[in-house]
Design a protein around this motif. Structure first.
Motif, PDB file in Angstrom:
ATOM      1  N   ARG A  97       0.849  -1.268   0.202  1.00 23.77           N
ATOM      2  CA  ARG A  97      -0.104  -0.056  -0.116  1.00 23.77           C
ATOM      3  C   ARG A  97       1.016   1.405  -0.136  1.00 23.77           C
ATOM      4  O   ARG A  97       0.608   2.202  -0.877  1.00 23.77           O
ATOM      5  N   THR A  98       1.912   1.333   0.808  1.00 22.36           N
ATOM      6  CA  THR A  98       2.757   2.220   0.842  1.00 22.36           C
ATOM      7  C   THR A  98       3.720   2.596  -0.178  1.00 22.36           C
ATOM      8  O   THR A  98       3.793   3.687  -0.924  1.00 22.36           O
ATOM      9  N   GLY A  99       3.939   1.420  -1.051  1.00 22.52           N
ATOM     10  CA  GLY A  99       4.822   1.454  -2.244  1.00 22.52           C
ATOM     11  C   GLY A  99       4.005   2.012  -3.257  1.00 22.52           C
ATOM     12  O   GLY A  99       4.552   2.838  -4.142  1.00 22.52           O
ATOM     13  N   GLU A 132       2.637  -2.612  -8.104  1.00 21.87           N
ATOM     14  CA  GLU A 132       2.496  -2.499  -6.477  1.00 21.87           C
ATOM     15  C   GLU A 132       1.149  -2.454  -6.010  1.00 21.87           C
ATOM     16  O   GLU A 132       0.794  -3.190  -5.264  1.00 21.87           O
ATOM     17  N   ALA A 133       0.157  -1.756  -7.015  1.00 19.06           N
ATOM     18  CA  ALA A 133      -1.131  -1.989  -6.406  1.00 19.06           C
ATOM     19  C   ALA A 133      -1.766  -3.318  -6.668  1.00 19.06           C
ATOM     20  O   ALA A 133      -2.543  -4.071  -5.933  1.00 19.06           O
ATOM     21  N   LEU A 159       4.189  -2.049  12.643  1.00 15.69           N
ATOM     22  CA  LEU A 159       5.780  -1.687  12.574  1.00 15.69           C
ATOM     23  C   LEU A 159       6.017  -1.148  10.982  1.00 15.69           C
ATOM     24  O   LEU A 159       6.689  -0.169  11.192  1.00 15.69           O
ATOM     25  N   VAL A 160       5.784  -1.878  10.217  1.00 17.19           N
ATOM     26  CA  VAL A 160       6.247  -1.448   8.867  1.00 17.19           C
ATOM     27  C   VAL A 160       5.638  -0.116   8.424  1.00 17.19           C
ATOM     28  O   VAL A 160       6.247   0.757   7.549  1.00 17.19           O
ATOM     29  N   GLY A 161       4.435   0.257   8.952  1.00 20.67           N
ATOM     30  CA  GLY A 161       3.870   1.355   8.621  1.00 20.67           C
ATOM     31  C   GLY A 161       4.586   2.610   9.279  1.00 20.67           C
ATOM     32  O   GLY A 161       4.799   3.676   8.823  1.00 20.67           O
ATOM     33  N   VAL A 162       5.039   2.322  10.550  1.00 14.55           N
ATOM     34  CA  VAL A 162       6.209   3.349  11.000  1.00 14.55           C
ATOM     35  C   VAL A 162       7.474   3.390  10.398  1.00 14.55           C
ATOM     36  O   VAL A 162       7.716   4.650   9.961  1.00 14.55           O
ATOM     37  N   GLY A 188      13.213   1.503   0.142  1.00 17.62           N
ATOM     38  CA  GLY A 188      11.899   0.831  -0.069  1.00 17.62           C
ATOM     39  C   GLY A 188      11.762  -0.328  -0.910  1.00 17.62           C
ATOM     40  O   GLY A 188      11.519  -1.463  -0.654  1.00 17.62           O
ATOM     41  N   GLU A 189      12.566  -0.347  -1.979  1.00 16.49           N
ATOM     42  CA  GLU A 189      12.640  -1.517  -3.161  1.00 16.49           C
ATOM     43  C   GLU A 189      13.338  -2.649  -2.442  1.00 16.49           C
ATOM     44  O   GLU A 189      13.175  -3.819  -2.686  1.00 16.49           O
ATOM     45  N   MET A 190      14.494  -2.046  -1.808  1.00 14.44           N
ATOM     46  CA  MET A 190      15.545  -3.117  -1.274  1.00 14.44           C
ATOM     47  C   MET A 190      14.599  -3.756   0.115  1.00 14.44           C
ATOM     48  O   MET A 190      14.881  -5.192  -0.102  1.00 14.44           O
ATOM     49  N   ALA A 191      13.906  -3.162   0.826  1.00 15.07           N
ATOM     50  CA  ALA A 191      13.121  -4.120   1.823  1.00 15.07           C
ATOM     51  C   ALA A 191      12.064  -4.810   1.130  1.00 15.07           C
ATOM     52  O   ALA A 191      11.916  -5.723   1.605  1.00 15.07           O
ATOM     53  N   ASP A 192      11.394  -4.319   0.181  1.00 15.16           N
ATOM     54  CA  ASP A 192      10.394  -5.104  -0.530  1.00 15.16           C
ATOM     55  C   ASP A 192      11.018  -6.405  -1.181  1.00 15.16           C
ATOM     56  O   ASP A 192      10.261  -7.371  -0.967  1.00 15.16           O
ATOM     57  N   ASN A 193      12.161  -6.513  -1.691  1.00  8.74           N
ATOM     58  CA  ASN A 193      12.544  -7.701  -2.264  1.00  8.74           C
ATOM     59  C   ASN A 193      12.865  -8.903  -1.072  1.00  8.74           C
ATOM     60  O   ASN A 193      12.479  -9.926  -1.180  1.00  8.74           O
TER      61      ASN A 193
END
Length: 260
Positions: A97-99, A132-133, A159-162, A188-193
């Motif tokens: 959602r944030t992405g 992303e959607a 947590l990830v929202g914060v 964000g993309e690194m964390a997403d992977n």
């Protein structure tokens, strides 16, 4: 074309006020270590007490449907922890959602600035935003398939929202450039992977094989996003185009004319 960084009257460093700096340092030891007595022991003690007394960030809700209760019970009988998988699914849901919102913000900034420091196009950004959607929808469907509620806020989702608040603030700040915004999105993309890799491993561990196919497609797309964003950031920063892992000076060098 490289990003243009302004040079101006930045007064944050001590070298801008040499006389006042000398006066300030006159009473300090040669090591430049402040002479203030004490340390952070009291602060650490207070934090330790808060940690000891604190409740958990939240909880994974019990299944609210018969289907969910049956699915959770069957999974637990196999020795699994369905609440762990639902918590991590909630995390991915929140992050996707944030992405989506991050790319919405970057699209707005790209259109407003008409930035030409990268080979990035509006179509590129819209494609990633759509991915992303769609990933959000994939995760929501997976939660429902397991009998969970995709509208609930699990601990990891909270947590990830914060964690991602800073990324949103960086990209939506009107003062940040396209390159600076891409730097935030790269994080964000690194964390997403990593998040998708962990989710696939967890689904495999809990024998939720039916989820892995869609998750693997999402991971492949996120890997492509990461490579694109990294290349764009390098273009903006270095004034170069990345080709097969090597940097070249400009677009024409990346695509040399054919000799017949």
């Amino acid at each position: 074309m490289k990003e243009q960084i302004p040079v101006g009257m930045n007064r944050t460093g001590v070298q801008m006020s040499p006389f006042e700096t000398s006066t300030m340092q006159a009473g300090m030891p040669a090591s430049m270590t402040p002479a203030t007595p004490g340390d952070d022991t009291a602060l650490a003690d207070m934090r330790s007490q808060y940690i000891t007394d604190a409740d958990a960030i939240g909880s994974v809700p019990v299944p609210a449907t018969v289907q969910g209760a049956v699915a959770a019970g069957a999974s637990m009988m196999l020795g699994n922890q369905p609440q762990l998988l639902l918590d991590k699914l909630g995390e991915r849901l929140a992050f996707e959602r944030t992405g989506t919102r991050l790319y919405d913000a970057l699209i707005t900034k790209f259109e407003a600035t008409q930035d030409s420091t990268t080979s990035m196009t509006l179509a590129d950004l819209q494609k990633i935003r759509q991915d992303e959607a769609r990933h959000f929808s994939i995760v929501a469907s997976a939660i429902e398939a397991l009998g969970g509620d995709p509208t609930s806020q699990t601990p990891c989702a909270d947590l990830v929202g914060v964690e991602s608040m800073g990324l949103v603030q960086a990209v939506t700040d009107p003062r940040t450039t396209i390159a600076q915004s891409l730097h935030a999105i790269l994080i964000g993309e690194m964390a997403d992977n990593v998040g998708w890799e962990m989710l696939i491993a967890l689904a495999e561990d809990q024998q939720q094989i039916s989820l892995i196919s869609d998750f693997s497609v999402a991971l492949d797309e996120e890997r492509a996003h990461l490579l694109q964003v990294r290349n764009w950031l390098e273009e903006a920063t270095l004034g170069a185009v990345v080709s097969d892992g090597a940097l070249v000076d400009d677009i024409s060098d990346a695509n040399p004319p054919q000799v017949h």
